[in-house]
Design a protein around this motif. Structure first.
Motif, PDB file in Angstrom:
ATOM      1  N   GLY A  19       0.819  -1.209   0.000  1.00 25.44           N
ATOM      2  CA  GLY A  19       0.000   0.000   0.000  1.00 25.44           C
ATOM      3  C   GLY A  19       0.853   1.259   0.000  1.00 25.44           C
ATOM      4  N   PRO A  20       1.740   1.425   0.993  1.00 24.50           N
ATOM      5  CA  PRO A  20       2.643   2.576   0.967  1.00 24.50           C
ATOM      6  C   PRO A  20       3.543   2.585  -0.266  1.00 24.50           C
ATOM      7  N   TRP A  21       3.986   1.391  -0.701  1.00 20.80           N
ATOM      8  CA  TRP A  21       4.827   1.324  -1.905  1.00 20.80           C
ATOM      9  C   TRP A  21       4.107   1.946  -3.098  1.00 20.80           C
ATOM     10  N   GLU A  22       2.822   1.616  -3.270  1.00 21.84           N
ATOM     11  CA  GLU A  22       2.048   2.165  -4.390  1.00 21.84           C
ATOM     12  C   GLU A  22       2.053   3.687  -4.354  1.00 21.84           C
ATOM     13  N   VAL A  23       1.784   4.247  -3.179  1.00 19.80           N
ATOM     14  CA  VAL A  23       1.776   5.701  -3.026  1.00 19.80           C
ATOM     15  C   VAL A  23       3.151   6.288  -3.319  1.00 19.80           C
ATOM     16  N   LEU A  24       4.170   5.747  -2.673  1.00 16.96           N
ATOM     17  CA  LEU A  24       5.510   6.329  -2.752  1.00 16.96           C
ATOM     18  C   LEU A  24       6.154   6.112  -4.119  1.00 16.96           C
ATOM     19  N   ALA A  25       5.951   4.929  -4.697  1.00 14.24           N
ATOM     20  CA  ALA A  25       6.530   4.655  -6.014  1.00 14.24           C
ATOM     21  C   ALA A  25       5.839   5.483  -7.090  1.00 14.24           C
ATOM     22  N   THR A 156       4.001   6.570  13.280  1.00 15.54           N
ATOM     23  CA  THR A 156       3.419   5.236  13.359  1.00 15.54           C
ATOM     24  C   THR A 156       2.013   5.305  12.778  1.00 15.54           C
ATOM     25  N   SER A 157       1.552   4.181  12.230  1.00 16.86           N
ATOM     26  CA  SER A 157       0.199   4.163  11.689  1.00 16.86           C
ATOM     27  C   SER A 157      -0.513   2.891  12.125  1.00 16.86           C
ATOM     28  N   ALA A 158      -1.834   2.948  12.072  1.00 20.24           N
ATOM     29  CA  ALA A 158      -2.653   1.808  12.482  1.00 20.24           C
ATOM     30  C   ALA A 158      -2.608   0.727  11.400  1.00 20.24           C
ATOM     31  N   GLY A 159      -3.562  -0.188  11.431  1.00 25.94           N
ATOM     32  CA  GLY A 159      -3.471  -1.370  10.596  1.00 25.94           C
ATOM     33  C   GLY A 159      -3.726  -1.188   9.116  1.00 25.94           C
ATOM     34  N   VAL A 160      -3.005  -1.940   8.341  1.00 22.77           N
ATOM     35  CA  VAL A 160      -3.151  -2.176   6.911  1.00 22.77           C
ATOM     36  C   VAL A 160      -3.448  -0.913   6.103  1.00 22.77           C
ATOM     37  N   SER A 161      -4.708  -0.574   5.888  1.00 20.97           N
ATOM     38  CA  SER A 161      -5.029   0.550   5.006  1.00 20.97           C
ATOM     39  C   SER A 161      -4.582   1.893   5.578  1.00 20.97           C
ATOM     40  N   ALA A 162      -4.408   1.971   6.896  1.00 21.41           N
ATOM     41  CA  ALA A 162      -3.923   3.218   7.490  1.00 21.41           C
ATOM     42  C   ALA A 162      -2.522   3.549   6.988  1.00 21.41           C
ATOM     43  N   GLY A 163      -1.794   2.529   6.546  1.00 22.47           N
ATOM     44  CA  GLY A 163      -0.465   2.761   5.977  1.00 22.47           C
ATOM     45  C   GLY A 163      -0.519   3.586   4.705  1.00 22.47           C
ATOM     46  N   ILE A 164      -1.596   3.458   3.946  1.00 25.17           N
ATOM     47  CA  ILE A 164      -1.766   4.276   2.739  1.00 25.17           C
ATOM     48  C   ILE A 164      -1.985   5.729   3.146  1.00 25.17           C
ATOM     49  N   ASP A 165      -2.816   5.939   4.165  1.00 30.03           N
ATOM     50  CA  ASP A 165      -3.016   7.300   4.667  1.00 30.03           C
ATOM     51  C   ASP A 165      -1.697   7.901   5.139  1.00 30.03           C
ATOM     52  N   MET A 166      -0.926   7.096   5.876  1.00 31.40           N
ATOM     53  CA  MET A 166       0.357   7.576   6.389  1.00 31.40           C
ATOM     54  C   MET A 166       1.302   7.911   5.237  1.00 31.40           C
ATOM     55  N   ALA A 167       1.306   7.081   4.188  1.00 28.18           N
ATOM     56  CA  ALA A 167       2.187   7.331   3.045  1.00 28.18           C
ATOM     57  C   ALA A 167       1.797   8.620   2.324  1.00 28.18           C
ATOM     58  N   LEU A 168       0.500   8.867   2.199  1.00 19.56           N
ATOM     59  CA  LEU A 168       0.066  10.133   1.591  1.00 19.56           C
ATOM     60  C   LEU A 168       0.452  11.315   2.468  1.00 19.56           C
ATOM     61  N   HIS A 169       0.337  11.153   3.778  1.00 21.84           N
ATOM     62  CA  HIS A 169       0.796  12.191   4.706  1.00 21.84           C
ATOM     63  C   HIS A 169       2.295  12.424   4.524  1.00 21.84           C
ATOM     64  N   LEU A 170       3.043  11.343   4.325  1.00 16.62           N
ATOM     65  CA  LEU A 170       4.480  11.453   4.119  1.00 16.62           C
ATOM     66  C   LEU A 170       4.791  12.254   2.851  1.00 16.62           C
ATOM     67  N   VAL A 171       4.061  11.977   1.768  1.00 10.99           N
ATOM     68  CA  VAL A 171       4.244  12.750   0.536  1.00 10.99           C
ATOM     69  C   VAL A 171       3.945  14.221   0.794  1.00 10.99           C
ATOM     70  N   ALA A 172       2.861  14.493   1.516  1.00 11.00           N
ATOM     71  CA  ALA A 172       2.520  15.883   1.825  1.00 11.00           C
ATOM     72  C   ALA A 172       3.624  16.545   2.639  1.00 11.00           C
ATOM     73  N   ARG A 173       4.161  15.809   3.570  1.00  7.40           N
ATOM     74  CA  ARG A 173       5.216  16.358   4.431  1.00  7.40           C
ATOM     75  C   ARG A 173       6.509  16.607   3.652  1.00  7.40           C
ATOM     76  N   LEU A 174       6.833  15.721   2.727  1.00  8.28           N
ATOM     77  CA  LEU A 174       8.102  15.809   2.006  1.00  8.28           C
ATOM     78  C   LEU A 174       8.026  16.641   0.723  1.00  8.28           C
ATOM     79  N   ALA A 175       6.823  16.719   0.119  1.00  2.40           N
ATOM     80  CA  ALA A 175       6.724  17.400  -1.175  1.00  2.40           C
ATOM     81  C   ALA A 175       5.531  18.341  -1.275  1.00  2.40           C
ATOM     82  N   GLY A 176       4.766  18.474  -0.204  1.00  2.00           N
ATOM     83  CA  GLY A 176       3.653  19.419  -0.209  1.00  2.00           C
ATOM     84  C   GLY A 176       2.293  18.763  -0.373  1.00  2.00           C
ATOM     85  N   THR A 177       1.293  19.442   0.156  1.00  3.29           N
ATOM     86  CA  THR A 177      -0.072  18.925   0.149  1.00  3.29           C
ATOM     87  C   THR A 177      -0.605  18.744  -1.267  1.00  3.29           C
TER      88      THR A 177
END
Length: 195
Positions: A19-25, A156-177
């Motif tokens: 899930g996070p890989w999809e977002v980040l890649a 830290t993030s909660a289970g499974v799909s929350a990792g996608i939310d966290m990865a999108l938050h990471l993109v926002a933090r590193l490259a903007g909303t």
């Protein structure tokens, strides 16, 4: 080039990693001008068998992985043995000393707790492991209702799909909303559970 590393191991929960890989890649390949790359690493650089039987191949071993700016540790049943694996916990502690931002999905937070990374900090994990998170370190401020908890240099993030939310938050933090919104739209992440 700044790098994000996703840890793979036998028993990793598929969506915790993929899930996070999809977002980040998608982000790093669609917007190389942002200057980020994402890679996967396993202890020996070999393929791993995930919790539901999917096989994933790592790009690097722990030993030959490039320097990382972000480390993402997924969860899954494989984390249960890691909680008592001194070699793995030492590796996590060494990464903490050199990686500016440590992130986890689901029970990856348990590994961080066992390694001492979450002492005195707010954190979350899968709802079924919240009690264990607290038991591993009584000083952790467990956040049971948060999808993810950003505490500066640890997320830290909660289970499974929350990792996608966290990865999108990471993109926002590193490259903007706006960049995160573009990625979310591109991968059509718009949860509307049918049940």
């Amino acid at each position: 080039m700044r790098r994000i590393g996703v840890v793979l191991f036998d028993g990793v929960e598929e969506l915790d990693a993929v899930g996070p890989w999809e977002v980040l890649a998608h982000w790093t390949r669609t917007h190389p001008e942002d200057g980020w790359d994402v890679t996967c690493l396993s202890r020996d650089g070999a393929a791993v068998t995930c919790a539901k039987g999917l096989t994933l191949m790592a790009h690097h071993s722990f030993a030959d992985a490039p320097a990382l700016d972000v480390l993402l540790h997924p969860g899954g049943r494989g984390t249960r043995t890691q909680l008592h694996d001194g070699e793995h916990l030492d590796w996590v502690r060494r990464r903490r000393a050199e990686v500016p931002l440590m992130t986890s999905v689901c029970t990856g937070a348990l590994v961080y707790a066992a390694a001492g990374l979450l002492s005195g900090r707010p954190a979350t994990t899968h709802w079924g492991s919240l009690d264990l998170l607290s038991e591993l370190d009584l000083s952790i401020e467990v956040r049971p209702d948060d999808r993810f908890v950003d505490d500066g240099d640890v997320i830290t993030s909660a289970g499974v799909s929350a990792g996608i939310d966290m990865a999108l938050h990471l993109v926002a933090r590193l490259a903007g909303t706006e960049r995160a919104r573009q990625v979310r739209r591109d991968i059509q992440y718009d949860p509307r559970p049918p049940v």
